[in-house]
Motif scaffolding. Structure first.
Motif, PDB file in Angstrom:
ATOM      1  N   CYS A  40      28.341  54.608  44.851  1.00 45.61           N
ATOM      2  CA  CYS A  40      28.750  54.319  46.233  1.00 45.61           C
ATOM      3  C   CYS A  40      28.853  55.584  47.081  1.00 45.61           C
ATOM      4  O   CYS A  40      29.379  56.595  46.643  1.00 45.61           O
ATOM      5  N   SER A  41      28.356  55.455  48.292  1.00 46.54           N
ATOM      6  CA  SER A  41      28.517  56.532  49.278  1.00 46.54           C
ATOM      7  C   SER A  41      29.227  56.007  50.519  1.00 46.54           C
ATOM      8  O   SER A  41      29.388  56.725  51.491  1.00 46.54           O
ATOM      9  N   THR A  42      29.613  54.734  50.484  1.00 50.37           N
ATOM     10  CA  THR A  42      30.368  54.112  51.579  1.00 50.37           C
ATOM     11  C   THR A  42      31.625  53.484  50.982  1.00 50.37           C
ATOM     12  O   THR A  42      31.692  53.234  49.774  1.00 50.37           O
ATOM     13  N   PRO A  43      32.635  53.207  51.811  1.00 47.20           N
ATOM     14  CA  PRO A  43      33.859  52.587  51.305  1.00 47.20           C
ATOM     15  C   PRO A  43      33.583  51.271  50.576  1.00 47.20           C
ATOM     16  O   PRO A  43      32.595  50.588  50.860  1.00 47.20           O
ATOM     17  N   VAL A  44      34.481  50.934  49.652  1.00 46.27           N
ATOM     18  CA  VAL A  44      34.356  49.712  48.861  1.00 46.27           C
ATOM     19  C   VAL A  44      35.517  48.786  49.209  1.00 46.27           C
ATOM     20  O   VAL A  44      36.678  49.195  49.178  1.00 46.27           O
ATOM     21  N   LEU A  45      35.188  47.545  49.542  1.00 50.57           N
ATOM     22  CA  LEU A  45      36.177  46.497  49.765  1.00 50.57           C
ATOM     23  C   LEU A  45      36.082  45.549  48.580  1.00 50.57           C
ATOM     24  O   LEU A  45      35.027  44.954  48.344  1.00 50.57           O
ATOM     25  N   LEU A  46      37.160  45.441  47.817  1.00 52.64           N
ATOM     26  CA  LEU A  46      37.180  44.571  46.648  1.00 52.64           C
ATOM     27  C   LEU A  46      37.939  43.300  47.013  1.00 52.64           C
ATOM     28  O   LEU A  46      39.149  43.316  47.231  1.00 52.64           O
ATOM     29  N   ASP A  47      37.205  42.203  47.115  1.00 53.15           N
ATOM     30  CA  ASP A  47      37.753  40.909  47.514  1.00 53.15           C
ATOM     31  C   ASP A  47      38.260  40.180  46.266  1.00 53.15           C
ATOM     32  O   ASP A  47      37.472  39.736  45.438  1.00 53.15           O
ATOM     33  N   LEU A  48      39.580  40.071  46.159  1.00 53.60           N
ATOM     34  CA  LEU A  48      40.214  39.436  45.002  1.00 53.60           C
ATOM     35  C   LEU A  48      40.745  38.042  45.329  1.00 53.60           C
ATOM     36  O   LEU A  48      41.587  37.509  44.608  1.00 53.60           O
ATOM     37  N   ARG A  49      40.251  37.456  46.383  1.00 55.97           N
ATOM     38  CA  ARG A  49      40.728  36.172  46.882  1.00 55.97           C
ATOM     39  C   ARG A  49      40.737  35.069  45.827  1.00 55.97           C
ATOM     40  O   ARG A  49      41.617  34.217  45.817  1.00 55.97           O
ATOM     41  N   GLN A  50      39.761  35.068  44.937  1.00 60.40           N
ATOM     42  CA  GLN A  50      39.666  33.989  43.945  1.00 60.40           C
ATOM     43  C   GLN A  50      40.492  34.249  42.692  1.00 60.40           C
ATOM     44  O   GLN A  50      40.681  33.355  41.873  1.00 60.40           O
ATOM     45  N   VAL A  51      40.997  35.462  42.539  1.00 62.55           N
ATOM     46  CA  VAL A  51      41.770  35.806  41.342  1.00 62.55           C
ATOM     47  C   VAL A  51      43.188  35.267  41.494  1.00 62.55           C
ATOM     48  O   VAL A  51      43.934  35.691  42.368  1.00 62.55           O
ATOM     49  N   GLN A  52      43.550  34.336  40.627  1.00 64.89           N
ATOM     50  CA  GLN A  52      44.869  33.706  40.665  1.00 64.89           C
ATOM     51  C   GLN A  52      45.865  34.360  39.705  1.00 64.89           C
ATOM     52  O   GLN A  52      47.076  34.209  39.863  1.00 64.89           O
ATOM     53  N   PHE A  53      45.354  35.078  38.694  1.00 66.06           N
ATOM     54  CA  PHE A  53      46.216  35.667  37.669  1.00 66.06           C
ATOM     55  C   PHE A  53      45.654  37.017  37.245  1.00 66.06           C
ATOM     56  O   PHE A  53      44.451  37.166  37.054  1.00 66.06           O
ATOM     57  N   MET A  54      46.545  37.992  37.080  1.00 68.41           N
ATOM     58  CA  MET A  54      46.159  39.310  36.567  1.00 68.41           C
ATOM     59  C   MET A  54      47.244  39.760  35.592  1.00 68.41           C
ATOM     60  O   MET A  54      48.433  39.702  35.911  1.00 68.41           O
ATOM     61  N   ASP A  55      46.834  40.196  34.404  1.00 68.10           N
ATOM     62  CA  ASP A  55      47.797  40.727  33.452  1.00 68.10           C
ATOM     63  C   ASP A  55      47.682  42.246  33.390  1.00 68.10           C
ATOM     64  O   ASP A  55      46.975  42.855  34.202  1.00 68.10           O
ATOM     65  N   SER A  56      48.372  42.856  32.430  1.00 69.69           N
ATOM     66  CA  SER A  56      48.371  44.317  32.339  1.00 69.69           C
ATOM     67  C   SER A  56      46.985  44.877  32.032  1.00 69.69           C
ATOM     68  O   SER A  56      46.651  45.979  32.469  1.00 69.69           O
ATOM     69  N   SER A  57      46.157  44.127  31.324  1.00 66.58           N
ATOM     70  CA  SER A  57      44.781  44.573  31.051  1.00 66.58           C
ATOM     71  C   SER A  57      43.976  44.623  32.342  1.00 66.58           C
ATOM     72  O   SER A  57      43.202  45.553  32.574  1.00 66.58           O
ATOM     73  N   GLY A  58      44.151  43.611  33.181  1.00 63.72           N
ATOM     74  CA  GLY A  58      43.478  43.596  34.475  1.00 63.72           C
ATOM     75  C   GLY A  58      43.946  44.734  35.353  1.00 63.72           C
ATOM     76  O   GLY A  58      43.150  45.397  36.026  1.00 63.72           O
TER      77      GLY A  58
END
Length: 110
Positions: A40-58
């Motif tokens: 990447c040479s431009t900013p990154v937008l990470l869309d997490l809209r669909q992620v309902q659950f995240m644990d410590s590994s995530g």
């Protein structure tokens, strides 16, 4: 691991199309994201809209991705669901990551 990558002139938008970001997919997610952001040479937008659950590994995968970002290239998280946002807040990672409060689309409101 389902990711959609959509570059435009000003940034790269990466949409995570998984409901869970946990031990089952965290390593694949981290590896794929590091591959993408390393170029990447431009900013990154990470869309997490669909992620309902995240644990410590995530969360660990997210930290590894943050550390892998090229110098001077920003990573912005967008669309955090309440459970995912809570993980960032409880671990104080909300002070490390840039988290955008993106407006809801009509589909999400209605």
């Amino acid at each position: 691991m389902n990711l959609t990558v959509a570059p435009d002139a000003h940034r790269i938008v990466i949409r995570v199309e998984e409901q869970r970001l946990d031990a089952a997919i965290a390593t694949r997610f981290k590896d794929r994201m590091r591959e993408i952001v390393s170029k990447c040479s431009t900013p990154v937008l990470l869309d997490l809209r669909q992620v309902q659950f995240m644990d410590s590994s995530g969360l660990g995968a997210m930290i590894a991705i943050h550390k892998a970002m090229p110098h001077g290239i920003s990573l912005v998280l967008e669309g955090l669901q309440p459970n995912v946002e809570r993980v960032f807040r409880l671990t104080r990672m909300d002070t490390v990551f840039t988290i955008s409060d993106a407006p809801r689309t009509e589909r999400e409101v209605g």
